[in-house]
Design a protein around this motif. Sequence first.
Motif, mmCIF file in Angstrom:
data_model
loop_
_atom_site.group_PDB
_atom_site.id
_atom_site.type_symbol
_atom_site.label_atom_id
_atom_site.label_comp_id
_atom_site.label_asym_id
_atom_site.label_seq_id
_atom_site.Cartn_x
_atom_site.Cartn_y
_atom_site.Cartn_z
ATOM 1 N N MET A 194 0.881 -1.238 -0.028
ATOM 2 C CA MET A 194 0.111 0.021 0.070
ATOM 3 C C MET A 194 0.886 1.189 0.090
ATOM 4 N N LYS A 195 0.556 2.217 -0.724
ATOM 5 C CA LYS A 195 1.363 3.473 -0.906
ATOM 6 C C LYS A 195 0.629 4.331 -0.704
ATOM 7 N N LYS A 196 -0.737 4.644 -0.725
ATOM 8 C CA LYS A 196 -1.260 5.611 -0.408
ATOM 9 C C LYS A 196 -2.485 5.246 0.440
ATOM 10 N N GLY A 197 -3.151 6.196 1.241
ATOM 11 C CA GLY A 197 -4.491 6.085 1.857
ATOM 12 C C GLY A 197 -5.044 7.279 2.435
ATOM 13 N N LEU A 198 -6.457 7.451 2.589
ATOM 14 C CA LEU A 198 -6.990 8.555 2.975
ATOM 15 C C LEU A 198 -8.490 8.005 3.707
ATOM 16 N N ILE A 199 -8.719 8.784 4.694
ATOM 17 C CA ILE A 199 -10.165 8.485 5.349
ATOM 18 C C ILE A 199 -11.129 9.510 4.583
ATOM 19 N N GLY A 200 -12.375 9.148 4.449
ATOM 20 C CA GLY A 200 -13.412 9.946 3.791
ATOM 21 C C GLY A 200 -14.633 9.572 4.140
ATOM 22 N N LYS A 201 -15.605 10.561 3.670
ATOM 23 C CA LYS A 201 -16.971 10.403 4.136
ATOM 24 C C LYS A 201 -17.853 10.261 2.968
ATOM 25 N N LYS A 202 -18.654 9.306 2.810
ATOM 26 C CA LYS A 202 -19.627 8.862 1.748
ATOM 27 C C LYS A 202 -20.403 10.017 1.640
ATOM 28 N N ILE A 203 -20.545 10.633 0.473
ATOM 29 C CA ILE A 203 -21.522 12.074 0.135
ATOM 30 C C ILE A 203 -22.861 11.233 -0.625
ATOM 31 N N GLY A 204 -22.577 10.423 -1.381
ATOM 32 C CA GLY A 204 -23.620 9.969 -2.095
ATOM 33 C C GLY A 204 -23.439 9.379 -3.637
ATOM 34 N N MET A 205 -24.157 8.979 -4.499
ATOM 35 C CA MET A 205 -23.944 8.747 -5.795
ATOM 36 C C MET A 205 -24.491 9.604 -6.855
ATOM 37 N N THR A 206 -23.976 9.707 -7.808
ATOM 38 C CA THR A 206 -24.467 10.405 -8.769
ATOM 39 C C THR A 206 -23.806 10.011 -10.295
ATOM 40 N N GLN A 207 -24.046 10.535 -11.473
ATOM 41 C CA GLN A 207 -23.391 10.232 -12.733
ATOM 42 C C GLN A 207 -22.568 11.293 -13.227
ATOM 43 N N ILE A 208 -21.480 11.060 -14.084
ATOM 44 C CA ILE A 208 -20.728 12.115 -14.769
ATOM 45 C C ILE A 208 -20.585 11.521 -16.159
ATOM 46 N N PHE A 209 -20.305 12.380 -16.985
ATOM 47 C CA PHE A 209 -19.831 11.877 -18.432
ATOM 48 C C PHE A 209 -18.416 11.996 -18.953
ATOM 49 N N ASP A 210 -18.002 10.963 -19.356
ATOM 50 C CA ASP A 210 -16.532 10.846 -19.751
ATOM 51 C C ASP A 210 -16.392 11.666 -20.995
ATOM 52 N N GLU A 211 -15.032 11.602 -21.534
ATOM 53 C CA GLU A 211 -14.523 12.264 -22.873
ATOM 54 C C GLU A 211 -15.589 11.793 -23.930
ATOM 55 N N LYS A 212 -15.983 10.512 -24.171
ATOM 56 C CA LYS A 212 -16.743 9.918 -25.297
ATOM 57 C C LYS A 212 -18.137 10.228 -25.089
ATOM 58 N N GLY A 213 -18.480 10.912 -24.007
ATOM 59 C CA GLY A 213 -19.959 11.172 -23.690
ATOM 60 C C GLY A 213 -20.875 9.982 -22.930
ATOM 61 N N ASN A 214 -20.064 8.980 -22.604
ATOM 62 C CA ASN A 214 -20.606 7.794 -21.720
ATOM 63 C C ASN A 214 -21.051 8.360 -20.491
ATOM 64 N N VAL A 215 -22.042 7.774 -20.156
ATOM 65 C CA VAL A 215 -22.429 7.956 -18.484
ATOM 66 C C VAL A 215 -21.802 7.166 -17.512
ATOM 67 N N VAL A 216 -21.075 7.574 -16.542
ATOM 68 C CA VAL A 216 -20.457 6.722 -15.728
ATOM 69 C C VAL A 216 -20.992 6.936 -14.291
ATOM 70 N N PRO A 217 -21.719 5.932 -13.497
ATOM 71 C CA PRO A 217 -22.141 6.081 -12.266
ATOM 72 C C PRO A 217 -20.951 6.039 -11.259
ATOM 73 N N VAL A 218 -20.986 7.135 -10.368
ATOM 74 C CA VAL A 218 -19.850 7.260 -9.491
ATOM 75 C C VAL A 218 -20.516 7.547 -8.158
ATOM 76 N N THR A 219 -19.688 7.309 -6.900
ATOM 77 C CA THR A 219 -19.957 7.579 -5.790
ATOM 78 C C THR A 219 -19.009 8.806 -5.151
ATOM 79 N N VAL A 220 -19.540 9.621 -4.676
ATOM 80 C CA VAL A 220 -18.611 10.851 -4.415
ATOM 81 C C VAL A 220 -18.219 10.709 -2.915
ATOM 82 N N VAL A 221 -17.090 10.927 -2.714
ATOM 83 C CA VAL A 221 -16.326 10.660 -1.420
ATOM 84 C C VAL A 221 -15.709 12.128 -0.853
ATOM 85 N N GLU A 222 -16.105 12.437 0.259
ATOM 86 C CA GLU A 222 -15.111 13.572 0.699
ATOM 87 C C GLU A 222 -13.963 13.154 1.422
ATOM 88 N N ALA A 223 -12.872 13.233 0.632
ATOM 89 C CA ALA A 223 -11.463 12.751 1.258
ATOM 90 C C ALA A 223 -10.661 13.570 1.817
#
Length: 210
Positions: free
Chosen positions: A1-30
């Motif tokens: 393990m080289k890196k590590g963080l503690i975070g808080k789960k904010i919730g889920m949403t979706q964003i678009f990548d460079e090709k216009g595809n929808v990517v479901p993501v979880t947002v974390v306050e890290a």
Amino acid sequence: MKKGLIGKKIGMTQIFDEKGNVVPVTVVEAGPCPVVMKKTIENDGYEAVQIGFGDVKVQRVNKPMTGHFKKADVAPKKSLREFRLDSIDELNVGDILKADVFAVGDKVDVVGTSKGKGTAGSIKRWNFSRLKESHGTGPVARHAGSLGACSDPSRVYKGKKLAGHLGHERVTIKNLNVVKVDVENNLIAIKGAIPGPKGGLVLISDSVKA
């Protein structure tokens, strides 16, 4: 393990990548996560860094922990966790780890506590099939059915899948992709779902399999 963080789960949403595809993501306050303590082989038998996350009122911290934070010259934190790194020489007590520890494209493992669902039956907990709803089974179609063995061993084996407590346990999701990093707001968008409710504590670290 080289890196590590503690975070808080904010919730889920979706964003678009460079090709216009929808990517479901979880947002974390890290982060920000200050380094509270360094553990060394000489003193502790292993190397690790202890980092904190989440502000807490001073009057809610007991005297031993107040002294612990005071020794590190760090404001009291709500949560403390250890991360074993390849080398701790680059980090010093008091250093602040932020979301930019990770970059877009990194593979990470996320640890969280799953949602507690109380006492659940065998169908919900273990995906058992229902019994027949006619021909004599009576009003017990969601019961587990026969479980016992014969006269030998005349008991139910340990670990048998039965009704009981479901959820509220440590869960690790491996090999997730970091899709976006917002350093200004200390946010990391991770592809897919991670365990726990909104506001739940999560640990993000480098993937052990990648």
